[in-house]
Design a protein around this motif. Structure first.
Motif, short mmCIF file in Angstrom:
data_model
loop_
_atom_site.label_atom_id
_atom_site.label_comp_id
_atom_site.label_asym_id
_atom_site.label_seq_id
_atom_site.Cartn_x
_atom_site.Cartn_y
_atom_site.Cartn_z
N HIS A 56 0.79 -1.01 -0.24
CA HIS A 56 -0.19 -0.05 -0.19
C HIS A 56 0.89 1.56 -0.08
O HIS A 56 1.85 1.20 0.78
CB HIS A 56 -0.74 0.00 1.17
CG HIS A 56 -1.81 1.14 1.32
ND1 HIS A 56 -1.91 2.00 2.38
CD2 HIS A 56 -2.65 1.86 0.58
CE1 HIS A 56 -2.90 2.95 2.30
NE2 HIS A 56 -3.20 2.87 1.18
N LYS A 80 -0.69 5.08 -0.20
CA LYS A 80 -1.42 6.01 0.11
C LYS A 80 -2.88 5.92 -0.26
O LYS A 80 -3.17 5.76 -1.45
CB LYS A 80 -0.79 7.36 0.37
CG LYS A 80 -0.70 8.05 -1.02
CD LYS A 80 -0.17 9.38 -1.10
CE LYS A 80 -0.83 10.52 -0.20
NZ LYS A 80 -0.26 11.62 -0.36
N GLU A 81 -3.83 6.42 0.58
CA GLU A 81 -5.24 6.18 0.15
C GLU A 81 -5.58 5.15 -0.74
O GLU A 81 -5.44 3.96 -0.03
CB GLU A 81 -5.46 7.44 -0.79
CG GLU A 81 -5.22 8.93 0.05
CD GLU A 81 -5.05 9.97 -1.03
OE1 GLU A 81 -5.32 9.83 -2.35
OE2 GLU A 81 -4.99 11.27 -0.39
N ASN A 82 -6.13 5.11 -1.95
CA ASN A 82 -6.51 4.06 -2.70
C ASN A 82 -5.48 3.58 -3.66
O ASN A 82 -5.79 2.82 -4.61
CB ASN A 82 -7.82 4.12 -3.48
CG ASN A 82 -9.00 4.28 -2.42
OD1 ASN A 82 -9.02 3.61 -1.58
ND2 ASN A 82 -9.95 5.21 -2.59
N TYR A 83 -4.35 3.99 -3.32
CA TYR A 83 -3.00 3.48 -4.40
C TYR A 83 -2.20 2.44 -3.77
O TYR A 83 -1.80 2.37 -2.69
CB TYR A 83 -2.37 4.79 -4.75
CG TYR A 83 -3.09 5.95 -5.57
CD1 TYR A 83 -3.21 5.67 -6.93
CD2 TYR A 83 -3.65 6.79 -5.01
CE1 TYR A 83 -3.78 6.56 -7.73
CE2 TYR A 83 -4.33 7.92 -5.81
CZ TYR A 83 -4.45 7.80 -7.12
OH TYR A 83 -5.06 8.64 -7.86
N GLU A 117 -4.57 1.44 -8.62
CA GLU A 117 -5.73 2.00 -7.98
C GLU A 117 -6.96 1.21 -7.53
O GLU A 117 -7.28 0.47 -8.41
CB GLU A 117 -6.25 3.43 -8.74
CG GLU A 117 -7.12 4.17 -7.75
CD GLU A 117 -7.65 5.51 -8.67
OE1 GLU A 117 -8.17 6.35 -7.94
OE2 GLU A 117 -7.53 5.29 -9.90
N GLY A 131 3.35 8.46 3.55
CA GLY A 131 2.67 9.09 2.34
C GLY A 131 3.67 9.16 0.96
O GLY A 131 3.11 9.42 0.18
N LYS A 167 -0.57 10.38 -7.92
CA LYS A 167 -1.09 11.11 -9.10
C LYS A 167 -0.20 11.68 -10.05
O LYS A 167 -0.84 12.05 -10.95
CB LYS A 167 -2.22 11.95 -8.24
CG LYS A 167 -3.30 11.33 -7.40
CD LYS A 167 -4.34 12.64 -6.87
CE LYS A 167 -5.25 11.83 -6.05
NZ LYS A 167 -6.07 12.96 -5.45
#
Length: 688
Positions: free
Chosen positions: A312, A314-317, A331, A357, A375
């Motif tokens: 993993h 961060k977030e949905n990445y 993703e 992160g 991103k």
């Protein structure tokens, strides 16, 4: 004057013999001592020639082929882009050729030829015993599987494997051909098994393949069809009985005891597993990523290359790590996983981590690259000063980097970024190292030492002897989970006095490949399949395999631009950088294949010159075998020479061994001794 001259010649002959003995005893263990013996004998032979005016050298039958080879080296040097480097290597190749003639000149009769071979064999057997002694640690600690190599004692393991393969082949030739006493047969069998074990201990497939082909060639020469058929049958049975097992085991902790909840098979090779909410994401090597729920496959994610890890960011990445050092950004949405983009660092990747992160990639040659935004992968920070490191760990406060297995550097981290200079460093040998939340865990000599890092100080707080032979370690849910090479799983928790206690253990009936622990669930992967070290020869996703393929492709491109005489006998690293793909990180100065390398460095002219040389060696060896069929010992040796040269050619399909100084020396010596046996035998027949 005559008496003085005879006296001098007598001592020169003795000195030649002693230098040649030094050369023989060090053929398998010391290139410096070996060359000292060779040049000492050669110089004394030349001195003897000036005193007696008697030609000491005789023809070997290779003269025309060697001349063709030397001309090819000269032409490639003349047209080389780096004349000085090519000329330097030309001299190295040229100065080794007289080994053939020095060997022939040092032997006067069959008895001396036998003595020379026995001295050489004695030296190699001592080398074998020493190598096995230092390999014991590799066997006990499982380092062969971890490092994909045997110990480096006298030379690189890959060179050691090829040198030992010569010994294995020679011993097999004598074992199968000599009609001798039972005592001598037992000695040959014991020496053969000992040498074979040492060859296996190098853990290098190049030597294995060469020895296997050489033994097969001996069996064919001796027309041992029953043995060949039996070997093929046994090998076939071995293949059929090998199980391909890839499973994931899920343990639930109830009342603080691990209980097997369920297990499920996977279709690939479960290199890694990650628990993600109610899902298990398995890195299945050549089958990509597989997403399971309650043991049922719900999604298969195809990737551009074999995968060994999923983590993993961060977030949905998330990031999938491929075996060719590429990374794939993925993703996760409500329904499935989507591949976003491939990315990689600029150098040879040795480690990576996701923390703060950020996504960190450590390259041994070009330093640390920090990707700050999934991103926008162009947003990255480079730290070229952090090169020559091999392991690293990072959290919100500190970054730990190590050089080799004994130098540890501590850097302060601010906003996820390491500061320019280390706050401290220590020299401490370790077999395993792990860092988590200001605690440094070091295993050395089968003792786990736990240090607390505070204000640039490293303080020992505890030693645990029960936990050793560590293979992996993770920190999750307030616990430390440790797996060992013996298959044990330990759970450690910190206590009020800052020390750690073992709160749980699990010993499954298999050795886990990898594990994950989250929400009081432990996931273990089990892999038992045909992808052993030997069968990895045929695995296109194996790192050394796809690197070799990339090198060979680059070699053909070099040939296309320099077809006639090549680029010269030079290091090809800069040429390879020009033609390789960006994610091919391992930079080599040679092409790991004799023939591709000759095409690139010597061009078509040099390629045919060396092929002609190799063909002449084979034809001369075959002729000697036919001529010595009725000469005991010499016939066995001649079979061994042809078989070892065949093994050398097979090994050369995955390694540049003809221009390996130690291998070339051994090659010219064994050929020269073969010619000496032949000349001595023919001379004896004529005398009789």
């Amino acid at each position: 004057m005559s008496n003085i001259k005879s006296f001098i010649l007598k001592y020169i002959d003795q000195a030649i013999f002693y230098f040649f003995v030094i050369f023989l005893l060090s053929l398998s263990n010391s290139i410096f001592v070996n060359q000292l013996g060779y040049y000492g004998a050669l110089i004394l032979i030349l001195i003897k020639f000036t005193l007696t005016r008697k030609q000491p050298f005789s023809k070997s039958g290779l003269e025309l082929a060697l001349l063709f080879y030397i001309i090819a080296l000269i032409l490639s040097t003349i047209f080389s882009s780096d004349f000085s480097a090519s000329f330097n290597n030309f001299l190295k190749r040229l100065l080794l050729i007289p080994i053939i003639y020095t060997t022939i000149a040092s032997i006067k009769n069959l008895e001396e030829a036998k003595k020379v071979f026995k001295i050489y064999l004695a030296g190699t057997l001592v080398t074998v015993i020493v190598y096995l002694y230092y390999s014991i640690e590799y066997f006990i600690e499982g380092l062969h599987g971890v490092l994909q190599s045997g110990p480096s004692i006298f030379q690189y393991p890959i060179t050691a494997s090829e040198i030992i393969s010569f010994t294995v082949i020679f011993l097999f030739a004598f074992l199968i051909n000599e009609k001798t006493t039972l005592r001598y047969k037992i000695f040959l069998l014991f020496s053969f098994l000992l040498s074979s074990l040492a060859l296996l201990s190098t853990y290098k497939r190049t030597g294995w393949m060469g020895a296997a082909f050489g033994i097969l060639l001996i069996l064919i020469i001796k027309k041992q069809w029953k043995i060949i058929f039996a070997a093929i049958l046994l090998f076939g049975i071995f293949l059929l009985t090998q199980k391909n097992i890839s499973e994931v085991f899920v343990y639930q902790f109830d009342d603080n005891k691990p209980l097997l909840k369920y297990s499920f098979p996977t279709s690939g090779k479960a290199e890694d597993v990650k628990k993600l909410d109610d899902f298990s994401v398995v890195s299945e090597y050549n089958k990509g990523l597989a997403v399971y729920k309650d043991g049922n496959l719900i999604e298969q994610i195809e990737l551009p290359f074999a995968v060994n890890n999923f983590t993993h960011w961060k977030e949905n990445y998330y990031v999938a790590s491929l075996t060719d050092t590429r990374f794939v950004l993925i993703e996760k949405n409500e329904r499935n996983f989507n591949i976003i983009k491939e990315f990689y660092s600029s150098g040879f990747t040795v480690n990576y981590a996701s923390e703060n992160g950020y996504f960190y990639i450590l390259d041994s040659d070009s330093g640390l690259t920090v990707f700050t935004n999934p991103k926008n992968l162009e947003e990255q920070i480079r730290f070229s000063s952090l090169s020559n490191f091999y392991f690293f760990f990072v959290d919100s406060s500190n970054m730990i980097l190590t050089k080799k297995f004994d130098e540890i550097y501590f850097y302060q981290v601010k906003n996820g970024i390491p500061q320019a200079e280390p706050v401290s460093s220590i020299n401490k040998k370790f077999d395993f190292i792990f860092y988590s939340k200001s605690y440094l865990f070091i295993e050395n000599n089968n003792v786990l030492s736990i240090f607390k890092f505070d204000s640039s100080q490293l303080n020992l707080i505890q030693e645990i002897k029960e936990v050793n032979s560590i293979s992996k370690m993770k920190s999750e849910d307030g616990q430390l989970i440790i797996s060992t090479k013996k298959g044990e799983i330990f759970f450690l928790e910190g206590s009020e006095d800052s020390k750690f206690i073992i709160v749980n253990t699990l010993v499954p009936d298999f050795i886990p490949k990898n594990f994950d622990y989250k929400d009081r669930e432990l996931l273990l992967t089990r892999v038992e399949n045909k992808q052993s070290r030997f069968f990895s020869i045929f695995d296109p996703y194996n790192q050394s395999n796809f690197t070799r393929i990339a090198l060979w492709q680059a070699g053909l491109k070099i040939l296309m631009e320099n077809p006639l005489f090549g680029v010269g006998d030079i290091d090809l690293a800069n040429y390879y950088k020009k033609y390789k793909k960006p994610h091919h990180k391992e930079i080599q100065g040679h092409l790991h294949n004799n023939f591709f390398h000759f095409l690139a460095t010597l061009g078509i002219f040099g390629f045919f010159a060396i092929c002609f040389l190799f063909m002449k060696i084979i034809l001369i060896d075959i002729k000697i075998i036919k001529e010595l069929k009725d000469v005991p010992f010499a016939y066995s040796y001649s079979i061994g020479v042809l078989a070892s040269f065949g093994g050398f050619l097979v090994s050369g399909l995955t390694e540049l061994n003809f221009w390996d100084h130690e291998i070339t020396t051994l090659l010219w010596f064994t050929f020269g001794l073969n010619v000496a046996f032949y000349k001595s035998a023919i001379s004896g027949k004529n005398t009789n």
